[in-house]
Design a protein around this motif. Structure first.
Motif, PDB file in Angstrom:
ATOM      1  N   PRO A  17       7.969  -9.515   5.788  1.00 57.32           N
ATOM      2  CA  PRO A  17       7.785  -9.940   7.134  1.00 57.32           C
ATOM      3  C   PRO A  17       6.741 -11.008   7.569  1.00 57.32           C
ATOM      4  O   PRO A  17       5.606 -10.587   7.462  1.00 57.32           O
ATOM      5  N   ILE A  18       6.818 -12.189   7.528  1.00 57.19           N
ATOM      6  CA  ILE A  18       6.321 -13.272   7.519  1.00 57.19           C
ATOM      7  C   ILE A  18       5.507 -13.464   8.826  1.00 57.19           C
ATOM      8  O   ILE A  18       5.773 -13.285   9.793  1.00 57.19           O
ATOM      9  N   ILE A  19       4.320 -13.832   8.668  1.00 51.62           N
ATOM     10  CA  ILE A  19       3.356 -13.931   9.994  1.00 51.62           C
ATOM     11  C   ILE A  19       3.569 -15.478  10.659  1.00 51.62           C
ATOM     12  O   ILE A  19       4.425 -16.035   9.968  1.00 51.62           O
ATOM     13  N   THR A  20       3.559 -15.497  11.942  1.00 54.79           N
ATOM     14  CA  THR A  20       3.807 -16.855  12.581  1.00 54.79           C
ATOM     15  C   THR A  20       2.361 -17.525  12.355  1.00 54.79           C
ATOM     16  O   THR A  20       1.434 -17.100  13.390  1.00 54.79           O
ATOM     17  N   PRO A  21       2.000 -18.686  11.969  1.00 53.48           N
ATOM     18  CA  PRO A  21       0.683 -18.970  11.638  1.00 53.48           C
ATOM     19  C   PRO A  21       0.449 -20.089  12.913  1.00 53.48           C
ATOM     20  O   PRO A  21       1.453 -20.866  13.384  1.00 53.48           O
ATOM     21  N   PHE A  22      -0.554 -20.071  13.597  1.00 52.07           N
ATOM     22  CA  PHE A  22      -0.887 -20.769  14.721  1.00 52.07           C
ATOM     23  C   PHE A  22      -2.101 -22.096  14.238  1.00 52.07           C
ATOM     24  O   PHE A  22      -3.090 -21.691  13.499  1.00 52.07           O
ATOM     25  N   ASN A  23      -2.201 -23.186  15.201  1.00 47.77           N
ATOM     26  CA  ASN A  23      -3.079 -24.236  15.036  1.00 47.77           C
ATOM     27  C   ASN A  23      -4.024 -23.706  16.000  1.00 47.77           C
ATOM     28  O   ASN A  23      -4.243 -22.473  16.690  1.00 47.77           O
ATOM     29  N   ILE A  48      13.215 -12.632   3.098  1.00 48.15           N
ATOM     30  CA  ILE A  48      12.400 -13.344   4.054  1.00 48.15           C
ATOM     31  C   ILE A  48      12.702 -12.663   5.587  1.00 48.15           C
ATOM     32  O   ILE A  48      13.923 -12.808   5.803  1.00 48.15           O
ATOM     33  N   SER A  49      11.792 -12.156   6.133  1.00 51.92           N
ATOM     34  CA  SER A  49      12.021 -11.963   7.715  1.00 51.92           C
ATOM     35  C   SER A  49      10.871 -12.646   8.485  1.00 51.92           C
ATOM     36  O   SER A  49       9.832 -12.527   8.249  1.00 51.92           O
ATOM     37  N   VAL A  50      11.276 -13.255   9.756  1.00 54.00           N
ATOM     38  CA  VAL A  50      10.584 -13.677  10.703  1.00 54.00           C
ATOM     39  C   VAL A  50      10.579 -13.313  11.948  1.00 54.00           C
ATOM     40  O   VAL A  50      11.648 -12.507  12.307  1.00 54.00           O
ATOM     41  N   THR A  51       9.743 -13.468  12.683  1.00 53.64           N
ATOM     42  CA  THR A  51       9.688 -12.827  14.383  1.00 53.64           C
ATOM     43  C   THR A  51       9.970 -11.572  14.385  1.00 53.64           C
ATOM     44  O   THR A  51      10.635 -10.932  15.312  1.00 53.64           O
ATOM     45  N   GLY A  52       9.551 -10.468  13.387  1.00 51.77           N
ATOM     46  CA  GLY A  52       9.285  -9.180  13.450  1.00 51.77           C
ATOM     47  C   GLY A  52       8.019  -9.010  14.207  1.00 51.77           C
ATOM     48  O   GLY A  52       7.137  -9.765  14.450  1.00 51.77           O
ATOM     49  N   THR A  53       7.529  -7.546  13.940  1.00 49.97           N
ATOM     50  CA  THR A  53       6.214  -7.329  14.592  1.00 49.97           C
ATOM     51  C   THR A  53       5.239  -8.319  14.012  1.00 49.97           C
ATOM     52  O   THR A  53       4.269  -8.550  14.445  1.00 49.97           O
ATOM     53  N   THR A  54       5.219  -8.451  12.550  1.00 49.47           N
ATOM     54  CA  THR A  54       4.072  -9.068  11.821  1.00 49.47           C
ATOM     55  C   THR A  54       3.949 -10.648  12.382  1.00 49.47           C
ATOM     56  O   THR A  54       3.115 -11.304  12.632  1.00 49.47           O
ATOM     57  N   GLY A  55       5.099 -10.911  12.983  1.00 53.14           N
ATOM     58  CA  GLY A  55       5.239 -12.345  13.304  1.00 53.14           C
ATOM     59  C   GLY A  55       5.076 -12.291  14.828  1.00 53.14           C
ATOM     60  O   GLY A  55       5.237 -13.743  15.605  1.00 53.14           O
ATOM     61  N   GLU A  56       4.473 -11.612  15.615  1.00 55.74           N
ATOM     62  CA  GLU A  56       4.011 -11.731  16.989  1.00 55.74           C
ATOM     63  C   GLU A  56       5.134 -12.176  17.857  1.00 55.74           C
ATOM     64  O   GLU A  56       4.857 -13.159  18.579  1.00 55.74           O
ATOM     65  N   PRO A  57       6.360 -11.484  17.682  1.00 58.71           N
ATOM     66  CA  PRO A  57       7.384 -12.176  18.609  1.00 58.71           C
ATOM     67  C   PRO A  57       7.137 -12.100  20.137  1.00 58.71           C
ATOM     68  O   PRO A  57       7.456 -12.867  21.139  1.00 58.71           O
ATOM     69  N   SER A  58       6.434 -10.826  20.647  1.00 55.64           N
ATOM     70  CA  SER A  58       6.045 -10.985  21.908  1.00 55.64           C
ATOM     71  C   SER A  58       5.118 -12.211  22.384  1.00 55.64           C
ATOM     72  O   SER A  58       4.999 -11.933  23.720  1.00 55.64           O
ATOM     73  N   SER A  59       4.658 -12.830  21.504  1.00 54.08           N
ATOM     74  CA  SER A  59       3.361 -13.920  21.919  1.00 54.08           C
ATOM     75  C   SER A  59       4.158 -15.247  21.927  1.00 54.08           C
ATOM     76  O   SER A  59       3.594 -16.175  22.101  1.00 54.08           O
ATOM     77  N   LEU A  60       5.359 -15.217  21.486  1.00 57.72           N
ATOM     78  CA  LEU A  60       6.102 -16.324  21.389  1.00 57.72           C
ATOM     79  C   LEU A  60       7.145 -16.231  22.655  1.00 57.72           C
ATOM     80  O   LEU A  60       7.898 -15.389  23.067  1.00 57.72           O
TER      81      LEU A  60
END
Length: 308
Positions: A17-23, A48-60
């Motif tokens: 579950p990949i993180i979503t990196p930010f600048n 690969i999974s994205v935008t799960g809990t680890t990917g901070e979807p509620s912040s996107l």
């Protein structure tokens, strides 16, 4: 063998579950995101999974979630299975994002139990059935009662598995090990059961699990994948050794809310800028020191961080 049976054979192992990196300005760092995906695949991650809990979807925003999925699909390019998280507390958003995942060629969609609104079991059945009926890609239900305040009961899941042929599995971030045992008893031994609890990745394989979707894979993708590989090859001792080897790392990564410790650790490794969007934030200075100390036993730290 139909496409869902084929998916059950394909979607096994360590699905990271990949993180979503930010600048620093809190925009999404897409080039770094692509590099992380390439690193995972080169390290032996099975999916690969994205935008799960680890990917901070509620912040996107919804638009950002779509772009993250699009970016991931292109970066993966069919090399490993792609399982984006498409769930939301909003039913229509969930339908929209799950359909987008299908359009992007996702191998399955990971759909979380809706959070905050605490639906009944009957309402959960109607929600997941509507999502499953809206697409023809496989659906993996995501049960994480510690964050959603609602536990999807085994009987409800079994009813969904019976009525919806494309609901083929569940990610159980559930510390109730009796519950996860009953999932395979009620849903069938071929139902895909993934551990979302780090200390249950190895035990879940022992009861017939299909693999794990573990946040720790963001730090040591090779070792988390090797737990599954060793088990699949019959090397139980090696899988057990890895289980205990990773325990200290697993523990420290969950001393604050995921993915805060994870992003701090990845920053120490020089993989990302350690940035989260509020209301999430980095761990305390004391915890970051502890993370750095534990992390040094597993990976090489970035020079600038390691010298502090």
């Amino acid at each position: 063998m139909n496409r869902y049976e084929e998916a059950k054979q394909k979607l096994r192992g360590s699905i990271a579950p990949i993180i979503t990196p930010f600048n620093e300005d809190f925009s999404i760092d897409y080039p770094t995101f692509e590099k992380l995906i390439h690193w995972h695949i080169e390290s032996g991650t099975h999916g690969i999974s994205v935008t799960g809990t680890t990917g901070e979807p509620s912040s996107l925003t919804v638009e950002e979630r779509v772009k993250v999925m699009e970016t991931a699909a292109k970066a993966i390019n069919g090399r490993v299975p792609f399982v984006p998280g498409t769930g939301s507390t909003n039913h229509q958003e969930t339908l929209y994002l799950t359909k987008k995942a299908q359009e992007l060629g996702a191998d399955a969609a990971l759909v979380i139990v809706p959070y905050y609104n605490k639906p009944s079991q009957h309402a959960l059945y109607k929600h997941f059935k509507a999502v499953a009926d809206s697409v023809d890609i496989p659906i993996i239900v995501y049960n994480i009662p510690g964050r959603t305040a609602t536990n999807l009961h085994v009987d409800t899941l079994a009813r969904l598995a019976k009525d919806c042929p494309n609901i083929i599995g569940v990610k159980e971030s559930n510390k109730d090990f009796e519950h996860v045992n009953r999932v395979l008893l009620k849903c069938g031994r071929d139902f895909l059961l993934y551990s979302g609890i780090e200390l249950l990745c190895f035990p879940m394989l022992a009861i017939g699990g299909a693999g794990h979707i573990s946040a720790t894979a963001n730090i040591t993708p090779d070792k988390v994948a090797e737990i599954y590989n060793a088990w699949a090859e019959g090397d139980v001792k090696r899988a057990q050794e890895l289980h205990y080897e990773l325990m200290e790392l697993n523990d420290v990564l969950f001393k604050d809310t995921n993915p805060a410790p994870l992003k701090a650790a990845l920053g120490m490794m020089g993989k990302i800028k350690p940035v989260l969007r509020l209301p999430m934030d980095l761990p305390s200075d004391d915890l970051q020191k502890e993370i750095r100390s534990v992390l040094s036993h597993y990976v090489e730290l970035h020079d600038e961080i390691a010298s502090k």
